[in-house]
Design a protein around this motif. Structure first.
Motif, mmCIF file in Angstrom:
data_model
loop_
_atom_site.group_PDB
_atom_site.id
_atom_site.type_symbol
_atom_site.label_atom_id
_atom_site.label_comp_id
_atom_site.label_asym_id
_atom_site.label_seq_id
_atom_site.Cartn_x
_atom_site.Cartn_y
_atom_site.Cartn_z
ATOM 1 N N LEU A 35 14.860 -62.454 67.423
ATOM 2 C CA LEU A 35 13.917 -62.022 66.385
ATOM 3 C C LEU A 35 14.392 -60.741 65.713
ATOM 4 O O LEU A 35 14.341 -60.621 64.477
ATOM 5 C CB LEU A 35 12.524 -61.816 66.979
ATOM 6 N N GLU A 36 14.868 -59.775 66.496
ATOM 7 C CA GLU A 36 15.359 -58.522 65.922
ATOM 8 C C GLU A 36 16.554 -58.754 65.018
ATOM 9 O O GLU A 36 16.635 -58.195 63.924
ATOM 10 C CB GLU A 36 15.714 -57.538 67.038
ATOM 11 N N VAL A 37 17.488 -59.599 65.442
ATOM 12 C CA VAL A 37 18.667 -59.914 64.630
ATOM 13 C C VAL A 37 18.249 -60.620 63.345
ATOM 14 O O VAL A 37 18.715 -60.289 62.257
ATOM 15 C CB VAL A 37 19.679 -60.773 65.431
ATOM 16 N N ALA A 38 17.352 -61.593 63.460
ATOM 17 C CA ALA A 38 16.913 -62.351 62.284
ATOM 18 C C ALA A 38 16.182 -61.466 61.281
ATOM 19 O O ALA A 38 16.364 -61.603 60.076
ATOM 20 C CB ALA A 38 16.017 -63.506 62.714
ATOM 21 N N LEU A 39 15.368 -60.552 61.771
ATOM 22 C CA LEU A 39 14.606 -59.692 60.866
ATOM 23 C C LEU A 39 15.464 -58.593 60.251
ATOM 24 O O LEU A 39 15.131 -58.076 59.186
ATOM 25 C CB LEU A 39 13.406 -59.093 61.593
ATOM 26 N N ALA A 40 16.575 -58.241 60.884
ATOM 27 C CA ALA A 40 17.459 -57.208 60.348
ATOM 28 C C ALA A 40 18.447 -57.776 59.330
ATOM 29 O O ALA A 40 18.952 -57.044 58.496
ATOM 30 C CB ALA A 40 18.230 -56.545 61.486
ATOM 31 N N PRO A 42 19.955 -59.603 56.073
ATOM 32 C CA PRO A 42 19.472 -59.833 54.707
ATOM 33 C C PRO A 42 19.286 -61.324 54.451
ATOM 34 O O PRO A 42 20.037 -62.150 54.966
ATOM 35 C CB PRO A 42 20.590 -59.275 53.828
ATOM 36 N N ARG A 43 18.263 -61.660 53.704
ATOM 37 C CA ARG A 43 17.969 -63.060 53.395
ATOM 38 C C ARG A 43 18.909 -63.558 52.305
ATOM 39 O O ARG A 43 19.036 -62.932 51.268
ATOM 40 C CB ARG A 43 16.526 -63.211 52.916
ATOM 41 N N ALA A 44 19.541 -64.695 52.528
ATOM 42 C CA ALA A 44 20.461 -65.270 51.557
ATOM 43 C C ALA A 44 19.713 -65.784 50.336
ATOM 44 O O ALA A 44 20.209 -65.735 49.217
ATOM 45 C CB ALA A 44 21.252 -66.406 52.197
ATOM 46 N N ASP A 45 18.470 -66.266 50.502
ATOM 47 C CA ASP A 45 17.726 -66.854 49.389
ATOM 48 C C ASP A 45 16.769 -65.866 48.733
ATOM 49 O O ASP A 45 16.011 -66.233 47.851
ATOM 50 C CB ASP A 45 16.952 -68.086 49.852
ATOM 51 N N ALA A 46 16.802 -64.594 49.134
ATOM 52 C CA ALA A 46 15.840 -63.626 48.615
ATOM 53 C C ALA A 46 15.979 -63.426 47.107
ATOM 54 O O ALA A 46 15.000 -63.169 46.424
ATOM 55 C CB ALA A 46 15.999 -62.285 49.333
ATOM 56 N N GLY A 47 17.187 -63.567 46.577
ATOM 57 C CA GLY A 47 17.386 -63.345 45.150
ATOM 58 C C GLY A 47 17.355 -64.612 44.321
ATOM 59 O O GLY A 47 17.449 -64.566 43.100
ATOM 60 N N PRO A 56 8.877 -69.509 55.603
ATOM 61 C CA PRO A 56 9.652 -69.810 56.806
ATOM 62 C C PRO A 56 10.590 -70.989 56.569
ATOM 63 O O PRO A 56 10.349 -71.821 55.699
ATOM 64 C CB PRO A 56 8.576 -70.172 57.829
ATOM 65 N N ALA A 57 11.665 -71.031 57.335
ATOM 66 C CA ALA A 57 12.584 -72.164 57.258
ATOM 67 C C ALA A 57 11.887 -73.386 57.848
ATOM 68 O O ALA A 57 11.067 -73.259 58.761
ATOM 69 C CB ALA A 57 13.854 -71.851 58.038
ATOM 70 N N PRO A 58 12.181 -74.577 57.338
ATOM 71 C CA PRO A 58 11.539 -75.781 57.883
ATOM 72 C C PRO A 58 12.010 -76.044 59.308
ATOM 73 O O PRO A 58 13.126 -75.705 59.683
ATOM 74 C CB PRO A 58 12.004 -76.889 56.932
ATOM 75 N N LEU A 59 11.134 -76.658 60.116
ATOM 76 C CA LEU A 59 11.497 -77.032 61.467
ATOM 77 C C LEU A 59 12.509 -78.157 61.423
ATOM 78 O O LEU A 59 12.434 -79.050 60.583
ATOM 79 C CB LEU A 59 10.270 -77.505 62.254
ATOM 80 N N ARG A 60 13.454 -78.147 62.326
ATOM 81 C CA ARG A 60 14.460 -79.212 62.393
ATOM 82 C C ARG A 60 14.022 -80.319 63.320
ATOM 83 O O ARG A 60 14.616 -81.354 63.378
ATOM 84 C CB ARG A 60 15.779 -78.647 62.867
#
Length: 68
Positions: A35-40, A42-47, A56-60
């Motif tokens: 969780l810490e790594v994911a929240l730190a 940068p989001r690739a789709d943010a821009g 949230p990402a869809p469940l696989r």
């Protein structure tokens, strides 16, 4: 510290458990680390246009909806 009850698909549980064992961490510590790594990160789709960074990402895998 907050206690949280979380239901996850069996396949995801197996993957996180394997990561925990490989990193010599408890399951709880591994989940906190991920969780810490994911929240730190940068989001690739943010821009991207129309991409909501809060979505949230869809469940696989289909989540288990059976009662506990």
């Amino acid at each position: 510290m907050i206690r949280l009850s979380l239901r996850i698909p069996a396949g995801l549980h197996e993957r996180v458990t394997a990561h925990a064992a490989a990193g010599r961490r408890s399951l709880n510590s591994e989940i906190l680390h991920l969780l810490e790594v994911a929240l730190a990160a940068p989001r690739a789709d943010a821009g991207s246009p129309g991409g909501d960074p809060a979505s949230p990402a869809p469940l696989r895998e289909k989540p288990d909806s059976s009662p506990v």
